[in-house]
Design a protein around this motif. Structure first.
Motif, short mmCIF file in Angstrom:
data_model
loop_
_atom_site.label_atom_id
_atom_site.label_comp_id
_atom_site.label_asym_id
_atom_site.label_seq_id
_atom_site.Cartn_x
_atom_site.Cartn_y
_atom_site.Cartn_z
N ALA A 43 -7.93 9.59 -5.08
CA ALA A 43 -6.61 10.13 -5.45
C ALA A 43 -5.64 10.02 -4.28
O ALA A 43 -4.47 9.62 -4.45
CB ALA A 43 -6.75 11.59 -5.91
N GLU A 44 -6.13 10.33 -3.11
CA GLU A 44 -5.28 10.30 -1.92
C GLU A 44 -4.79 8.88 -1.62
O GLU A 44 -3.61 8.63 -1.37
CB GLU A 44 -6.10 10.83 -0.74
N ASN A 45 -5.73 7.93 -1.69
CA ASN A 45 -5.36 6.55 -1.41
C ASN A 45 -4.45 5.96 -2.49
O ASN A 45 -3.56 5.16 -2.21
CB ASN A 45 -6.61 5.70 -1.24
N LEU A 46 -4.68 6.39 -3.71
CA LEU A 46 -3.84 5.93 -4.81
C LEU A 46 -2.39 6.40 -4.60
O LEU A 46 -1.43 5.64 -4.82
CB LEU A 46 -4.38 6.49 -6.12
N GLU A 47 -2.24 7.62 -4.13
CA GLU A 47 -0.91 8.16 -3.84
C GLU A 47 -0.19 7.31 -2.80
O GLU A 47 1.01 7.01 -2.93
CB GLU A 47 -1.02 9.60 -3.30
N ILE A 48 -0.94 6.91 -1.78
CA ILE A 48 -0.33 6.09 -0.72
C ILE A 48 0.06 4.72 -1.27
O ILE A 48 1.14 4.21 -1.01
CB ILE A 48 -1.31 5.95 0.47
N LEU A 49 -0.84 4.16 -2.08
CA LEU A 49 -0.54 2.85 -2.69
C LEU A 49 0.72 2.94 -3.55
O LEU A 49 1.60 2.07 -3.48
CB LEU A 49 -1.74 2.40 -3.53
N ARG A 50 0.82 3.99 -4.32
CA ARG A 50 2.02 4.17 -5.17
C ARG A 50 3.27 4.31 -4.33
O ARG A 50 4.33 3.76 -4.65
CB ARG A 50 1.85 5.40 -6.06
N ALA A 51 3.17 5.05 -3.24
CA ALA A 51 4.34 5.23 -2.37
C ALA A 51 4.74 3.90 -1.74
O ALA A 51 5.93 3.60 -1.59
CB ALA A 51 4.03 6.27 -1.29
N CYS A 52 3.74 3.08 -1.39
CA CYS A 52 4.04 1.77 -0.78
C CYS A 52 4.82 0.88 -1.76
O CYS A 52 5.69 0.11 -1.35
CB CYS A 52 2.77 1.07 -0.34
N ILE A 53 4.48 0.98 -3.03
CA ILE A 53 5.20 0.17 -4.02
C ILE A 53 6.68 0.53 -4.00
O ILE A 53 7.55 -0.33 -4.03
CB ILE A 53 4.60 0.37 -5.43
N LYS A 58 15.85 6.43 -1.91
CA LYS A 58 14.62 5.84 -2.46
C LYS A 58 13.66 5.43 -1.34
O LYS A 58 12.48 5.80 -1.35
CB LYS A 58 14.97 4.62 -3.33
N PHE A 59 14.17 4.68 -0.38
CA PHE A 59 13.27 4.13 0.63
C PHE A 59 12.80 5.19 1.64
O PHE A 59 11.67 5.16 2.10
CB PHE A 59 13.89 2.92 1.32
N SER A 60 13.66 6.17 1.94
CA SER A 60 13.21 7.20 2.89
C SER A 60 12.18 8.12 2.23
O SER A 60 11.19 8.51 2.86
CB SER A 60 14.40 8.00 3.44
N ALA A 61 12.38 8.44 0.97
CA ALA A 61 11.41 9.30 0.27
C ALA A 61 10.05 8.59 0.19
O ALA A 61 9.00 9.19 0.44
CB ALA A 61 11.92 9.64 -1.12
N ALA A 62 10.08 7.29 -0.14
CA ALA A 62 8.83 6.53 -0.24
C ALA A 62 8.15 6.46 1.12
O ALA A 62 6.93 6.55 1.23
CB ALA A 62 9.12 5.12 -0.76
N PHE A 63 8.94 6.31 2.17
CA PHE A 63 8.38 6.23 3.53
C PHE A 63 7.64 7.52 3.87
O PHE A 63 6.51 7.49 4.37
CB PHE A 63 9.51 5.96 4.54
N LYS A 64 8.26 8.65 3.59
CA LYS A 64 7.63 9.94 3.92
C LYS A 64 6.31 10.09 3.16
O LYS A 64 5.31 10.53 3.71
CB LYS A 64 8.58 11.09 3.58
N LYS A 65 6.33 9.72 1.89
CA LYS A 65 5.11 9.83 1.08
C LYS A 65 4.03 8.90 1.60
O LYS A 65 2.86 9.27 1.69
CB LYS A 65 5.44 9.43 -0.36
N ALA A 66 4.41 7.68 1.91
CA ALA A 66 3.43 6.69 2.35
C ALA A 66 2.84 7.05 3.70
O ALA A 66 1.68 6.77 3.98
CB ALA A 66 4.07 5.30 2.41
N MET A 67 3.62 7.68 4.53
CA MET A 67 3.12 8.13 5.84
C MET A 67 2.06 9.21 5.66
O MET A 67 1.12 9.30 6.44
CB MET A 67 4.26 8.70 6.68
N GLY A 68 2.22 10.02 4.65
CA GLY A 68 1.30 11.15 4.46
C GLY A 68 1.36 12.05 5.68
O GLY A 68 2.44 12.32 6.21
N SER A 69 0.19 12.42 6.17
CA SER A 69 0.19 13.31 7.33
C SER A 69 0.10 12.51 8.64
O SER A 69 -0.01 13.07 9.72
CB SER A 69 -0.98 14.27 7.23
N ASN A 70 0.15 11.17 8.53
CA ASN A 70 0.04 10.35 9.73
C ASN A 70 1.34 10.34 10.51
O ASN A 70 2.42 10.44 9.93
CB ASN A 70 -0.31 8.92 9.35
#
Ligand code: 16G
Ligand code: ZN
Length: 534
Positions: free
Chosen positions: A405-415, A190-202
């Motif tokens: 949309a992009e920022n919303l994705e990051i916000l969701r991943a952070c949750i 759960k936490f590693s998948a969320a981390f990858k998503k929240a990082m995005g391309s950074n």
């Protein structure tokens, strides 16, 4: 007639004359006087689960940042919260029953008063940190659980936040709020998948060194790293102080408490200027960051800094995803928060600050009243939590542009990246890494956001700390009479002076905190206030 409850209590008698209290972090003291307490906590856990209709409750055996010879135990509510306050008192009373008969009577009495049907199922989830005394104490706990007829699952070694995670997962399984898969692998996934998503391309700028206090966080972080895939995320983590084979090394000259209290890196630290480091505590629910600047001077980025960093990031994300008029963010601190941090949140981030007494449960409760509540103690305990309606708003919002949309994705991943059950050092440092990567900041830029006021914390030994009563989130003393007046008078003499005294909830002492315009003044003010309370 057989009486398993009395039998279990008889097997683990309390030492004579010892008085126990369920304090801010459960029962905590020298491990060799805790056997009887663990058995009684087993009984209480069973009662609490039955009171909640058989929902899972958790029991964590740990003494966090305390020395290796200590241990402790705390109970966890079904959603991962700390034990409800009225049950702290029940637990204290149970722990102080001396004879086996008294234990059994009190057990019956709680059942009666709370209208608990003792024939109903009770479900308890158990884990411990890596202390040498843990195995023995687990045995004592299990004797209590069995005597009360509870079903229990023992997860062996877990960090405290992992145990909170398991409890919440079990209780939300097969519901729309399902929190995750209640296994260790489920946690890492759960936490590693969320981390990858929240990082995005950074990509993170350079590696991170994590000091695990020679506690349970070490092996768990090593496991998590396998899921984080450095080739994908670019986050190179070097794990140090992860020796759990030598339990006497736990929290010794390393860990979050050492770093925060001594304001220096662990002596074993080998990092160079600008390298990001963080330290966990013995059960991995606290984290602080630090680094050496180009003058080789140690710089601490404590819980206040994490709170400001995270709050500013969420502020940006909420705005850039188009949700600013629906979601309000607030920061929760204690009196120990540096005045400069409070100022920065109110004046620069323009977010409201709530101050609560010390102890995670107080901050957590205050944060629950906010849409997004970011709470951290200066010592590194904390997290961010989202209200139900906020989660729904974020889930259902239809972005109006690709950038929203992009920022919303990051916000969701952070949750998903934030352990909503409780502050979690592993998930917290991953979040910090995400924010730094998004902002393209190194520790120096983070530090530059504001300048901490010089401060000093002193421990004062007094003959009776219970006479020290406070109000206004521990910022003012109401007793002993007249003392606050004397403190106020002293404080007035100092530029940017602020000071308070409160009785410790974990040690037999009064703590004095002072801050002022210069280091010398802060020290002077702390000493003067210490003299007053002595
Ligand atoms: C406990 C608290 C911690 C608090 C500390 C204060 C939890 C889980 N832990 O460790 O949040 O900062 O006590 O100790 O709530 P003190 O009362 O001795 O200053
Ligand atoms: Zn801890």
């Amino acid at each position: 007639m057989s009486n398993p409850v009395a039998d279990a209590a008889r097997k683990h008698p309390p030492p004579e004359g010892h008085v126990y209290t369920y304090g801010t972090a459960g029962f905590r003291t020298k491990a060799d006087v805790l056997d009887s307490v663990l058995t009684r906590v087993g009984l209480i856990a069973a009662l609490r689960s039955r009171k909640l209709g058989g929902r899972y409750v958790g029991v964590m055996i740990t003494a966090s940042h305390n020395p290796p010879q200590d241990n402790g135990v705390k109970l966890v509510e079904p959603m991962g919260d700390m034990l409800e306050e009225s049950w702290e008192a029940i637990s204290t009373e149970m722990a102080n029953q001396t004879s086996p008969e008294a234990v059994s009577e009190y057990y019956q009495c709680v059942a009666e008063e709370q209208k608990i049907d003792l024939s109903k199922p009770a479900n308890v989830i158990v884990a411990r940190d890596t202390r040498a005394s843990g195995a023995r104490l687990l045995g004592c706990l299990v004797d209590g659980l069995k005597a009360a007829g509870a079903e229990y699952r023992d997860f062996g070694f877990l960090t405290t936040p992992q145990l909170h995670y398991m409890v919440r997962c079990f209780n939300t399984a097969d519901t729309p709020d399902a929190y995750g898969v209640p296994t260790e692998a489920g946690y890492y996934e759960k936490f590693s998948a969320a981390f990858k998503k929240a990082m995005g391309s950074n990509k993170p700028n350079g590696g991170l060194t994590v000091d695990c206090a020679n506690g349970v966080g070490g092996p768990k972080l090593n496991e998590l790293i396998k899921y984080l895939h450095v080739t994908e995320t670019g986050l190179e983590i070097s794990v140090v102080n992860d020796n759990v084979v030598k339990p006497e090394a736990l929290n010794v000259d390393c860990g979050a408490d050492y770093v925060k209290t001594n304001q220096r890196a662990p002596p074993t630290s080998k990092t160079g200027p600008g390298d990001r480091c963080c330290s966990l505590d013995g059960d991995a629910d606290r984290v602080v960051y630090y680094f050496k600047d180009d003058q080789n001077v140690f710089r601490l980025l404590d819980g206040d800094r994490i709170a400001t960093l995270v709050a500013s990031f969420f502020g940006d994300l909420v705005r850039t995803s188009g949700l600013a008029d629906q979601i309000k963010i607030g920061v929760v601190q204690t009196a120990y928060a540096n005045g400069a941090a409070t100022d920065y949140v109110e004046k620069n981030l323009r977010l409201p600050v709530t101050c609560t007494p010390t102890g995670v449960k107080y901050l957590h409760h205050a944060a629950q009243k906010l849409d997004i509540g970011v709470y951290f103690e200066a010592n590194g305990h904390g997290t961010a939590i989202f209200s139900h309606s906020t989660l729904n708003a974020i889930k259902n919002y239809k972005p109006k542009s690709p950038s929203e949309a992009e920022n919303l994705e990051i916000l969701r991943a952070c949750i998903d990246l934030i352990n909503q059950a409780v502050g979690d050092a592993l998930s917290d440092f991953l979040l910090v890494e995400v924010v730094l990567a998004h902002k393209r900041w190194g520790p120096q830029e983070w530090l530059a956001t504001y300048t901490d006021l010089p401060n000093r914390l002193l421990k004062v030994l007094v003959s009776d700390r219970t006479i020290f009563k406070t109000t206004d989130a521990e910022r003012k003393l109401t007793s002993p009479e007249g003392v606050q007046g004397q403190i106020d008078k002293e404080v007035q003499k100092f530029r940017q002076g602020r000071s308070f005294a409160r009785a410790s909830g974990t040690e037999d002492a009064v703590r004095v905190y002072a801050e002022a315009a210069t280091k010398a003044e802060a020290e002077d003010l702390a000493r003067k206030v210490a003299e007053i309370v002595k």
